[in-house]
Design a protein around this motif. Structure first.
Motif, mmCIF file in Angstrom:
data_model
loop_
_atom_site.group_PDB
_atom_site.id
_atom_site.type_symbol
_atom_site.label_atom_id
_atom_site.label_comp_id
_atom_site.label_asym_id
_atom_site.label_seq_id
_atom_site.Cartn_x
_atom_site.Cartn_y
_atom_site.Cartn_z
ATOM 1 N N LEU A 75 5.531 -4.934 -4.584
ATOM 2 C CA LEU A 75 4.108 -4.616 -4.597
ATOM 3 C C LEU A 75 3.353 -5.641 -3.753
ATOM 4 C CD1 LEU A 75 1.607 -3.104 -5.845
ATOM 5 C CD2 LEU A 75 1.658 -4.834 -7.663
ATOM 6 N N ALA A 76 2.370 -5.152 -2.998
ATOM 7 C CA ALA A 76 1.490 -6.043 -2.243
ATOM 8 C C ALA A 76 0.086 -6.002 -2.839
ATOM 9 C CB ALA A 76 1.441 -5.642 -0.773
ATOM 10 N N LEU A 77 -0.545 -7.158 -2.937
ATOM 11 C CA LEU A 77 -1.964 -7.272 -3.253
ATOM 12 C C LEU A 77 -2.671 -7.639 -1.957
ATOM 13 C CD1 LEU A 77 -4.212 -7.410 -5.529
ATOM 14 C CD2 LEU A 77 -3.874 -9.885 -5.406
ATOM 15 N N ALA A 78 -3.549 -6.774 -1.487
ATOM 16 C CA ALA A 78 -4.204 -6.983 -0.196
ATOM 17 C C ALA A 78 -5.700 -7.102 -0.372
ATOM 18 C CB ALA A 78 -3.889 -5.826 0.757
ATOM 19 N N ASN A 79 -6.313 -8.038 0.334
ATOM 20 C CA ASN A 79 -7.758 -8.129 0.333
ATOM 21 C C ASN A 79 -8.354 -6.935 1.074
ATOM 22 O OD1 ASN A 79 -9.625 -9.933 -0.861
ATOM 23 N ND2 ASN A 79 -10.353 -10.544 1.155
ATOM 24 N N ALA A 80 -9.629 -6.640 0.841
ATOM 25 C CA ALA A 80 -10.238 -5.441 1.409
ATOM 26 C C ALA A 80 -10.224 -5.446 2.929
ATOM 27 C CB ALA A 80 -11.671 -5.303 0.904
ATOM 28 N N ASP A 81 -10.314 -6.624 3.546
ATOM 29 C CA ASP A 81 -10.338 -6.683 5.007
ATOM 30 C C ASP A 81 -9.011 -7.143 5.587
ATOM 31 O OD1 ASP A 81 -10.707 -9.174 3.937
ATOM 32 O OD2 ASP A 81 -12.682 -9.499 4.826
ATOM 33 N N ALA A 82 -7.914 -6.874 4.879
ATOM 34 C CA ALA A 82 -6.563 -7.050 5.428
ATOM 35 C C ALA A 82 -6.092 -5.714 5.999
ATOM 36 C CB ALA A 82 -5.609 -7.539 4.342
ATOM 37 N N PRO A 83 -5.154 -5.740 6.942
ATOM 38 C CA PRO A 83 -4.710 -4.491 7.597
ATOM 39 C C PRO A 83 -3.769 -3.672 6.717
ATOM 40 C CG PRO A 83 -3.540 -6.364 8.521
ATOM 41 C CD PRO A 83 -4.548 -6.935 7.577
ATOM 42 N N HIS A 84 -4.334 -2.902 5.804
ATOM 43 C CA HIS A 84 -3.554 -2.105 4.860
ATOM 44 C C HIS A 84 -2.625 -1.119 5.559
ATOM 45 C CE1 HIS A 84 -7.472 -2.446 2.267
ATOM 46 N NE2 HIS A 84 -6.891 -3.618 2.463
ATOM 47 N N GLU A 85 -3.038 -0.661 6.731
ATOM 48 C CA GLU A 85 -2.288 0.395 7.408
ATOM 49 C C GLU A 85 -0.857 -0.023 7.722
ATOM 50 O OE1 GLU A 85 -6.645 1.251 7.993
ATOM 51 O OE2 GLU A 85 -5.352 -0.504 7.829
ATOM 52 N N VAL A 86 -0.616 -1.320 7.918
ATOM 53 C CA VAL A 86 0.755 -1.796 8.110
ATOM 54 C C VAL A 86 1.578 -1.542 6.850
ATOM 55 C CG1 VAL A 86 2.165 -3.876 8.387
ATOM 56 C CG2 VAL A 86 0.180 -3.513 9.859
ATOM 57 N N LEU A 87 1.004 -1.823 5.689
ATOM 58 C CA LEU A 87 1.697 -1.576 4.430
ATOM 59 C C LEU A 87 1.956 -0.087 4.246
ATOM 60 C CD1 LEU A 87 -0.454 -4.015 2.277
ATOM 61 C CD2 LEU A 87 1.875 -4.427 3.090
ATOM 62 N N ARG A 88 0.969 0.733 4.591
ATOM 63 C CA ARG A 88 1.141 2.180 4.484
ATOM 64 C C ARG A 88 2.298 2.646 5.357
ATOM 65 N NH1 ARG A 88 -0.912 4.831 0.843
ATOM 66 N NH2 ARG A 88 -3.036 4.133 1.274
#
Length: 419
Positions: A38-51
């Motif tokens: 599981l990743a916890l990402a801040n709102a302005d981190a590049p989520h699309e890489v995780l996706r």
């Protein structure tokens, strides 16, 4: 012309988004229990890489909103203080860290599983320190990206940023973040023992752009609608739940459903407040612990909140078109905070939005990490729009206990009713 009719209590797209999020979270917990990272990402981190890497992730600020809405904020802040950490700064960012210390029966939805990765950018003096604390927990590693300073932006950046983002943010800033996203990809690949499919990332970016276009259409519908056909408390979940699923077909379809729901309400002449005489704008993060507040001024003052930043930034701030998906992703996040908080980028945008929505007054919640707040308020006041500034964190009830009384006084004293 027929008279406006009262709007139904709940927008279908809002109910569907809320139900989907609860179901999704249950599935996420099962994936983590089954051994996935599981990743916890801040709102302005590049989520699309995780996706694109198929890594389940939770957004720090979304989880904070759930903690606040479920009234677990005070207990989470007490846990922060008990750990010897400050509970009076960046409460919205630190709530999830405190909530990890709650018993499962006291935590929202049974609590967040322990993350394998914690990903954020080095914003200000505090955010990176909070995420460093995550990295000190057993089994969690932190990855931090740089936050660069804002360049003066061209006027009307909202008309340029989707395609001409190099002009808006400057190539050197984008170069740096692009390189760091590549480092993040390599870092994740090594720990997951899998490779990023660049075509998959391009597809994720394309879907996110499609979602942003639907949000822009919805924002434009609401800007021109008189009276307000949909309560802002329905718009917020209808927009923000899909935002945390950017890059999926479900999120695009959810954004389209919201648009169609709003269009139907407008066609039906629905009205949140049929006698609407004061139109308000809420600048700042949502007051998740008291969402009823947004509808509490309708009877006495005929006042409605017609605007929050969530739909507006989803409309103007996220679409990025480009051949290289990593560079376009860097352009999406390199200046996102600037657009919301750094004048003149932010102040000119808020003025534009206030005028488009016919706003009579603004309530501006200024947190400790938004130093440009006074300039934003001044820009609105200069255009003849009265502003009530409230200093405090949306996640700390100690700082916002008197919000309703202050807004009522503001409406009585400074916001005249329109005809």
């Amino acid at each position: 012309m027929s008279a406006p009719t009262a709007a139904p209590e709940r927008l279908p797209s809002a109910a569907a988004a809320t139900a989907h999020q609860r179901e999704w979270f249950g599935g996420l917990v099962e994936r983590v229990r089954g051994g996935e990272a599981l990743a916890l990402a801040n709102a302005d981190a590049p989520h699309e890489v995780l996706r694109a890497l198929d890594v389940p992730y939770v957004v720090n600020q979304w989880w904070s909103s759930i903690i606040s809405a479920k009234r677990a904020g005070p207990a989470s802040l007490r846990a922060v203080a008990a750990a010897g950490l400050p509970d009076y700064s960046r409460q919205y960012d630190v709530l999830p860290l405190g909530a990890q210390g709650l018993l499962a029966e006291d935590a929202p939805w049974g609590g967040l599983p322990a993350p394998r990765f914690a990903i954020a950018e080095r914003g200000g003096d505090v955010t990176h320190k909070i995420f460093e604390q995550w990295g000190r927990r057993p089994g969690t590693e932190t990855f931090l990206l740089s936050r660069t300073a804002a360049d003066p932006a061209p006027e009307g950046w909202w008309d340029l940023v989707t395609h001409r983002w190099e002009e808006v943010f400057g190539s050197p800033r984008i170069d740096l973040l692009q390189g760091e996203i590549e480092d993040l990809i390599t870092w994740l690949e090594a720990r997951l023992d899998r490779r990023l499919d660049r075509d998959r990332l391009a597809d994720v970016m394309a879907l996110a752009n499609e979602q942003a276009e639907w949000n822009r259409r919805t924002r434009d519908l609401l800007a021109s609608a008189r009276p307000l056909p949909v309560p802002v408390t329905d718009i917020i979940p209808s927009v923000m739940v899909p935002q945390w699923h950017r890059g999926t077909r479900w999120a695009v379809e959810a954004a389209e459903r919201l648009h169609d729901d709003v269009a139907r309400r407008i066609d039906a002449r629905a009205a949140v407040a049929p006698r609407e005489r004061r139109r308000l704008m809420w600048i700042g993060r949502g007051l998740w612990s008291d969402l009823d507040m947004y509808r509490s001024f309708q009877e006495e003052f005929d006042a409605v909140f017609v605007w929050s930043m969530y739909l507006a930034i989803a409309a103007d701030g996220y679409a990025r078109y480009g051949e290289d998906p990593v560079r376009a992703l860097a352009a999406r996040f390199v200046g996102l905070t600037d657009l919301l908080y750094v004048p003149p980028m932010s102040s000119s945008w808020y003025v534009k939005e206030a005028l488009a929505h016919g706003v009579d007054g603004v309530v501006h919640l200024v947190a400790d990490d938004t130093p440009g707040g006074a300039l934003i308020s001044a820009a609105l006041e200069d255009r003849g729009i009265p502003v009530l500034e409230i200093r405090g964190s949306n996640a700390d009830a100690r700082a916002t206990a008197s919000v309703r009384d202050r807004i009522a006084a503001f409406l009585r004293d400074r916001v005249p009713a329109s005809a």
